[in-house]
Structures are given as C-alpha cells and as structure tokens.
Design an enzyme around this catalytic site. Structure first.
Site, short mmCIF file in Angstrom:
data_model
loop_
_atom_site.label_atom_id
_atom_site.label_comp_id
_atom_site.label_asym_id
_atom_site.label_seq_id
_atom_site.Cartn_x
_atom_site.Cartn_y
_atom_site.Cartn_z
N LYS A 11 0.82 -1.21 0.00
CA LYS A 11 0.00 0.00 0.00
C LYS A 11 0.86 1.27 0.00
O LYS A 11 2.05 1.23 0.31
CB LYS A 11 -0.96 -0.06 1.20
CG LYS A 11 -1.94 -1.25 1.10
CD LYS A 11 -3.01 -1.20 2.18
CE LYS A 11 -3.97 -2.38 2.05
NZ LYS A 11 -5.09 -2.30 3.03
N TYR A 51 -12.31 -1.68 -4.27
CA TYR A 51 -12.90 -1.87 -2.94
C TYR A 51 -14.42 -1.74 -2.94
O TYR A 51 -15.02 -1.50 -1.89
CB TYR A 51 -12.27 -0.89 -1.95
CG TYR A 51 -10.88 -1.29 -1.50
CD1 TYR A 51 -10.69 -2.41 -0.68
CD2 TYR A 51 -9.75 -0.58 -1.89
CE1 TYR A 51 -9.42 -2.80 -0.26
CE2 TYR A 51 -8.47 -0.95 -1.48
CZ TYR A 51 -8.32 -2.07 -0.66
OH TYR A 51 -7.06 -2.44 -0.24
N PHE A 59 -15.64 3.38 6.50
CA PHE A 59 -14.24 3.70 6.19
C PHE A 59 -13.96 3.78 4.69
O PHE A 59 -12.84 4.06 4.28
CB PHE A 59 -13.29 2.69 6.85
CG PHE A 59 -13.52 1.24 6.45
CD1 PHE A 59 -13.00 0.74 5.26
CD2 PHE A 59 -14.23 0.38 7.28
CE1 PHE A 59 -13.20 -0.58 4.89
CE2 PHE A 59 -14.43 -0.95 6.92
CZ PHE A 59 -13.91 -1.43 5.72
N THR A 93 -6.06 -7.69 10.03
CA THR A 93 -6.31 -6.39 9.39
C THR A 93 -5.81 -5.24 10.26
O THR A 93 -5.16 -4.32 9.77
CB THR A 93 -7.83 -6.22 9.14
OG1 THR A 93 -8.30 -7.33 8.38
CG2 THR A 93 -8.12 -4.93 8.39
N ARG A 104 2.16 -7.23 8.67
CA ARG A 104 1.46 -6.08 9.24
C ARG A 104 1.99 -5.72 10.63
O ARG A 104 2.10 -4.54 10.97
CB ARG A 104 -0.04 -6.35 9.26
CG ARG A 104 -0.67 -6.15 7.87
CD ARG A 104 -2.09 -6.63 7.81
NE ARG A 104 -2.79 -6.18 6.60
CZ ARG A 104 -3.94 -6.68 6.19
NH1 ARG A 104 -4.53 -7.65 6.87
NH2 ARG A 104 -4.51 -6.22 5.09
N ASN A 114 -2.25 -0.32 6.61
CA ASN A 114 -1.78 -1.60 7.14
C ASN A 114 -0.86 -2.36 6.16
O ASN A 114 -0.84 -3.59 6.14
CB ASN A 114 -2.96 -2.45 7.61
CG ASN A 114 -3.95 -2.76 6.51
OD1 ASN A 114 -3.78 -2.33 5.37
ND2 ASN A 114 -4.99 -3.50 6.82
N HIS A 117 -2.21 -5.60 1.07
CA HIS A 117 -3.49 -6.25 0.78
C HIS A 117 -3.23 -7.72 0.47
O HIS A 117 -2.21 -8.06 -0.12
CB HIS A 117 -4.15 -5.60 -0.45
CG HIS A 117 -5.32 -6.39 -0.97
ND1 HIS A 117 -6.57 -6.31 -0.40
CD2 HIS A 117 -5.41 -7.31 -1.98
CE1 HIS A 117 -7.39 -7.15 -1.05
NE2 HIS A 117 -6.72 -7.76 -2.00
N GLU A 128 -9.19 -10.11 -8.73
CA GLU A 128 -8.22 -9.06 -8.43
C GLU A 128 -6.99 -9.16 -9.33
O GLU A 128 -6.43 -8.13 -9.75
CB GLU A 128 -7.82 -9.13 -6.96
CG GLU A 128 -8.96 -8.76 -6.02
CD GLU A 128 -8.67 -8.97 -4.54
OE1 GLU A 128 -9.56 -8.72 -3.72
OE2 GLU A 128 -7.54 -9.39 -4.20
P1 ADP Z 1 -8.26 -6.97 4.81
O1 ADP Z 1 -7.40 -6.00 4.01
O2 ADP Z 1 -7.51 -7.54 5.99
O3 ADP Z 1 -8.89 -8.03 3.95
P2 ADP Z 1 -10.87 -5.68 4.84
O4 ADP Z 1 -11.09 -6.33 3.53
O5 ADP Z 1 -11.87 -5.87 5.91
O6 ADP Z 1 -9.45 -6.11 5.46
O7 ADP Z 1 -10.70 -4.11 4.65
C1 ADP Z 1 -10.00 -3.59 3.53
C2 ADP Z 1 -9.09 -2.49 4.01
O8 ADP Z 1 -9.87 -1.41 4.51
C3 ADP Z 1 -8.17 -2.86 5.17
O9 ADP Z 1 -7.00 -3.54 4.77
C4 ADP Z 1 -7.85 -1.49 5.77
O10 ADP Z 1 -6.88 -0.79 4.98
C5 ADP Z 1 -9.20 -0.79 5.61
N1 ADP Z 1 -10.05 -0.94 6.78
C6 ADP Z 1 -10.73 -2.05 7.18
N2 ADP Z 1 -11.43 -1.83 8.31
C7 ADP Z 1 -11.21 -0.53 8.64
C8 ADP Z 1 -11.67 0.32 9.70
N3 ADP Z 1 -12.48 -0.14 10.64
N4 ADP Z 1 -11.20 1.59 9.73
C9 ADP Z 1 -10.40 2.07 8.77
N5 ADP Z 1 -9.93 1.32 7.73
C10 ADP Z 1 -10.32 0.04 7.66
MG MG Z 2 -10.26 -7.84 2.43
#
Ligand code: ADP
Ligand code: MG
Length: 142
Positions: A11, A51, A59, A93, A104, A114, A117, A128
């Site tokens: 990222k 997304y 968010f 996450t 992470r 974080n 992805h 993707e």
């Molecule tokens: P992951 O990337 O672990 O699969 P998600 O698909 O749930 O997680 O979310 C996509 C991305 O959105 C996360 O990697 C993070 O950058 C952001 N994100 C997720 N939850 C939150 C939150 N509660 N607040 C802010 N950003 C978030």
């Molecule tokens: Mg995800």
C-alpha cells in the site's frame, strides 16, 4: 494440493517508507513465487472499483482516498494454498491484533495504513489478478 494464486498490493504508505524490499523479501522467504508484478498508482475510480465490496462501510471514502494517494506495488503470488497462507503471513487487518513476525505487525502503521493487501478467497484472487494484469503479463512457472 494444487498451486493457486493470491493478489497482493503493497500500500502507498509502505511504498513511501521504502518497505517494498523488506516486504518482498518476506514474501519470497515464505515460499511465494511472483507470477506478475508492477509499480502503479490507482486513480480514485480504480480504488473505488477495487474496494467496491466495502462501499457501504464507514471507512470506504477514506480508504479510497488513501489507496489512491501514492504509488503501490501489486503482484500475483503463486503457492500451494496461496490465499490462506498469505493471509497468515500478513496478519490481522488491524496491526494491533496481528501476530508477531507478520508483515502487518512489522510494517503497518494503523488499521487503515496496514502495509499490504491480500485476497480473501480463490475467486476474489482471480478477479483481483484480472483487475491489474493481462494474461500476457503473467509468468507461468509450471
Ligand atoms: P483486509 O485487508 O484484511 O482483507 P478488509 O477487507 O476488511 O481487510 O478491509 C479492507 C481495508 O480497509 C483494510 O486492509 C484497511 O486498509 C481498511 N479498513 C478495514 N477496516 C477498517 C476500519 N475499521 N477503519 C479504517 N480502515 C479500515
Ligand atoms: Mg479484504
């Protein structure tokens, strides 16, 4: 078990902090092969599309802005059990909950920023991968 794929993005904040090398090193050390890779920058529209599944989440707007704020490195990774093994390598996450030694835990700065992805299913990994790469961009190791 069959070799399958996952899609990663390093990222914008992690690229900005020069973590591309260390993160790719961890990916290789964990046994993933890079089948395609590029440095690119998402437009607002591309980040929205990538997304889209999160478009109802509070968010989402901030996430889209962040993910289009600077260059990313994206790659198709190959390994047996790629999706689950990569989720394990990257950690939770929220980096506050990520296990010791995960990408992470080591490199993320916040729940949003974080570092990486990772796809959440084989189906989404394929979607993707196709989002970023043409078939001709992809090396076949088999
Ligand atoms: P992951 O990337 O672990 O699969 P998600 O698909 O749930 O997680 O979310 C996509 C991305 O959105 C996360 O990697 C993070 O950058 C952001 N994100 C997720 N939850 C939150 C939150 N509660 N607040 C802010 N950003 C978030
Ligand atoms: Mg995800």
């Amino acid at each position: 078990m069959a070799v399958n794929i996952t899609l990663t993005m390093i990222k914008p904040e992690a690229v900005g902090k020069n973590y591309v090398g260390p993160i790719l090193n961890m990916i290789n050390e964990a046994g993933f092969k890079i089948a395609a890779m590029k440095l690119t920058k998402l437009s607002t529209r591309q980040a929205e599309a990538f997304y889209a599944v999160h478009s109802d989440r509070p968010f989402y707007t901030d996430l889209v802005e962040f993910m289009s704020s600077g260059p990313i490195v994206t790659a198709i990774l190959e390994k047996e059990n790629a999706v689950a093994d990569f989720r394990k390598l990257i950690g939770a996450t929220n980096p506050a909950n990520a296990e010791k030694g995960t990408i992470r835990k080591l490199y993320a700065e916040s729940l949003q920023k974080n570092a990486v992805h990772g796809s959440d299913s084989d189906e989404n990994a394929q979607v993707e991968a196709d989002f970023f790469f043409a078939k001709s961009d992809r090396v076949d190791y088999m």
